[in-house]
Design an enzyme around this catalytic site. Structure first.
Site, PDB file in Angstrom:
ATOM      1  N   GLU A 110       0.839  -1.198   0.000  1.00 29.33           N
ATOM      2  CA  GLU A 110       0.000   0.000   0.000  1.00 29.33           C
ATOM      3  C   GLU A 110       0.878   1.254   0.000  1.00 29.33           C
ATOM      4  O   GLU A 110       2.026   1.206   0.441  1.00 29.33           O
ATOM      5  CB  GLU A 110      -0.860   0.029   1.279  1.00 29.33           C
ATOM      6  N   ASP A 111       0.300   2.357  -0.448  1.00 32.76           N
ATOM      7  CA  ASP A 111       0.997   3.630  -0.359  1.00 32.76           C
ATOM      8  C   ASP A 111       0.879   4.218   1.045  1.00 32.76           C
ATOM      9  O   ASP A 111       1.857   4.628   1.649  1.00 32.76           O
ATOM     10  CB  ASP A 111       0.465   4.620  -1.406  1.00 32.76           C
ATOM     11  N   ASP A 114      -4.489   5.031   6.367  1.00 33.41           N
ATOM     12  CA  ASP A 114      -5.042   6.166   7.099  1.00 33.41           C
ATOM     13  C   ASP A 114      -5.990   5.608   8.167  1.00 33.41           C
ATOM     14  O   ASP A 114      -5.539   5.163   9.223  1.00 33.41           O
ATOM     15  CB  ASP A 114      -5.728   7.071   6.075  1.00 33.41           C
ATOM     16  N   LYS A 142      -0.352   6.445   8.850  1.00 25.89           N
ATOM     17  CA  LYS A 142      -0.935   7.537   9.660  1.00 25.89           C
ATOM     18  C   LYS A 142      -1.618   6.901  10.858  1.00 25.89           C
ATOM     19  O   LYS A 142      -2.840   6.742  10.874  1.00 25.89           O
ATOM     20  CB  LYS A 142      -2.008   8.259   8.839  1.00 25.89           C
ATOM     21  N   PHE A 163      -2.940  15.717   4.926  1.00 26.87           N
ATOM     22  CA  PHE A 163      -3.125  15.163   3.592  1.00 26.87           C
ATOM     23  C   PHE A 163      -1.861  15.400   2.773  1.00 26.87           C
ATOM     24  O   PHE A 163      -1.476  16.537   2.525  1.00 26.87           O
ATOM     25  CB  PHE A 163      -4.344  15.776   2.910  1.00 26.87           C
ATOM     26  N   VAL A 164      -1.216  14.310   2.357  1.00 25.99           N
ATOM     27  CA  VAL A 164       0.058  14.420   1.648  1.00 25.99           C
ATOM     28  C   VAL A 164      -0.102  13.979   0.183  1.00 25.99           C
ATOM     29  O   VAL A 164      -0.996  13.196  -0.142  1.00 25.99           O
ATOM     30  CB  VAL A 164       1.172  13.592   2.333  1.00 25.99           C
ATOM     31  N   ARG A 176       0.733  12.768  -8.592  1.00 29.80           N
ATOM     32  CA  ARG A 176       1.326  11.445  -8.347  1.00 29.80           C
ATOM     33  C   ARG A 176       2.779  11.397  -8.806  1.00 29.80           C
ATOM     34  O   ARG A 176       3.573  10.623  -8.311  1.00 29.80           O
ATOM     35  CB  ARG A 176       0.555  10.360  -9.116  1.00 29.80           C
TER      36      ARG A 176
HETATM   37  P1  5GP Z   1      -7.944   4.448   4.596  1.00 23.81           P
HETATM   38  O1  5GP Z   1      -9.039   3.529   4.121  1.00 23.81           O
HETATM   39  O2  5GP Z   1      -6.823   3.754   5.305  1.00 23.81           O
HETATM   40  O3  5GP Z   1      -8.501   5.585   5.410  1.00 23.81           O
HETATM   41  O4  5GP Z   1      -7.395   5.175   3.314  1.00 23.81           O
HETATM   42  C1  5GP Z   1      -6.503   4.603   2.455  1.00 23.81           C
HETATM   43  C2  5GP Z   1      -6.490   5.324   1.142  1.00 23.81           C
HETATM   44  O5  5GP Z   1      -6.895   6.707   1.288  1.00 23.81           O
HETATM   45  C3  5GP Z   1      -5.078   5.361   0.604  1.00 23.81           C
HETATM   46  O6  5GP Z   1      -4.780   4.214  -0.172  1.00 23.81           O
HETATM   47  C4  5GP Z   1      -5.089   6.642  -0.194  1.00 23.81           C
HETATM   48  O7  5GP Z   1      -5.601   6.387  -1.485  1.00 23.81           O
HETATM   49  C5  5GP Z   1      -6.058   7.547   0.548  1.00 23.81           C
HETATM   50  N1  5GP Z   1      -5.330   8.451   1.470  1.00 23.81           N
HETATM   51  C6  5GP Z   1      -5.314   8.428   2.824  1.00 23.81           C
HETATM   52  N2  5GP Z   1      -4.569   9.422   3.320  1.00 23.81           N
HETATM   53  C7  5GP Z   1      -4.069  10.100   2.251  1.00 23.81           C
HETATM   54  C8  5GP Z   1      -3.200  11.226   2.111  1.00 23.81           C
HETATM   55  O8  5GP Z   1      -2.709  11.848   3.045  1.00 23.81           O
HETATM   56  N3  5GP Z   1      -2.937  11.613   0.827  1.00 23.81           N
HETATM   57  C9  5GP Z   1      -3.453  10.978  -0.270  1.00 23.81           C
HETATM   58  N4  5GP Z   1      -3.116  11.459  -1.460  1.00 23.81           N
HETATM   59  N5  5GP Z   1      -4.279   9.920  -0.171  1.00 23.81           N
HETATM   60  C10 5GP Z   1      -4.574   9.481   1.074  1.00 23.81           C
END
Ligand code: 5GP
Length: 194
Positions: A110-111, A114, A142, A163-164, A176
């Site tokens: 994963e990137d 969150d 995070k 938010f990055v 990207r």
């Molecule tokens: P989660 O379901 O863990 O809340 O969110 C995961 C997805 O939300 C990540 O794969 C990404 O696509 C997006 N995301 C969460 N935080 C960020 C952030 O700080 N920047 C960006 N560009 N995408 C985020």
């Protein structure tokens, strides 16, 4: 190939970044460390790296080149419903894997994690397919925003609860291609909202 340095990219999209969170050099160094650990951990096993598109495309490309094993690669794509900067946990599969993962050692890449809701869905989904093992690697974590507990074997960096963008991560589909990770200037959001 040498990673582009941050100062090469002044002007253009770099003008929209208010602060660098991680430089291209820091990312490359940490990625090499994670690659070495993965190489040691998966030696002699049937490693299938699964990249979660689209945000992890650069991280996967760099990470797998630091893993000195004959690994296989596949991609999965999900979209998580939510507002522009927050996920809701309701996930839709956009692209499934091209192959069976039954009996294989799967490493999900994963990137960023969150809330953890997207990854929880993916992990539950992939577990039903009976891989021999299922571990998670993420470039950014995070932890402050976590709602759903995730066991993450390989973490690049802890990420502040902001938010990055960059190095695969987008805002509204853009940024990207920035070679490092940073925070957008508030004026970028103001333009979008106008
Ligand atoms: P989660 O379901 O863990 O809340 O969110 C995961 C997805 O939300 C990540 O794969 C990404 O696509 C997006 N995301 C969460 N935080 C960020 C952030 O700080 N920047 C960006 N560009 N995408 C985020």
């Amino acid at each position: 190939m040498t990673a582009p340095t941050d100062d090469v990219w002044t002007g253009g999209i770099a003008d929209d970044i208010s602060r660098t969170i991680l430089s291209a050099e820091e990312i490359a160094k940490r990625t090499a460390e994670l690659g070495a650990r993965i190489t040691a951990d998966y030696r002699g096993r049937d490693l299938l790296v699964v990249g979660v598109l689209s945000g992890s495309f650069l991280f996967i490309a760099d990470l797998v080149r630091q893993v000195n094993l004959p690994l296989a690669l596949d991609f999965i794509s999900v979209s998580s419903y939510g507002d522009r900067t927050r996920s809701s946990g309701v996930v839709r599969m956009l692209k499934d894997l091209n192959q069976s993962i039954a009996g294989r050692d799967v490493l999900l890449v994963e990137d960023i994690i969150d809330t953890g809701l997207t990854l929880s869905y993916l992990i539950d989904n992939l577990r039903t397919r009976q891989p021999a093992s299922l571990e998670v690697a993420t470039l950014l974590d995070k932890t402050e925003a976590r709602v759903s507990k995730i066991d993450t074997r390989y973490v690049g960096f802890e990420c502040p609860n902001e938010f990055v963008v960059g190095y695969g991560l987008d805002y509204q589909g853009r940024y990207r291609n920035l070679p490092y990770i940073g925070v957008l200037k508030p004026s970028v959001y103001a333009t979008e909202d106008a």
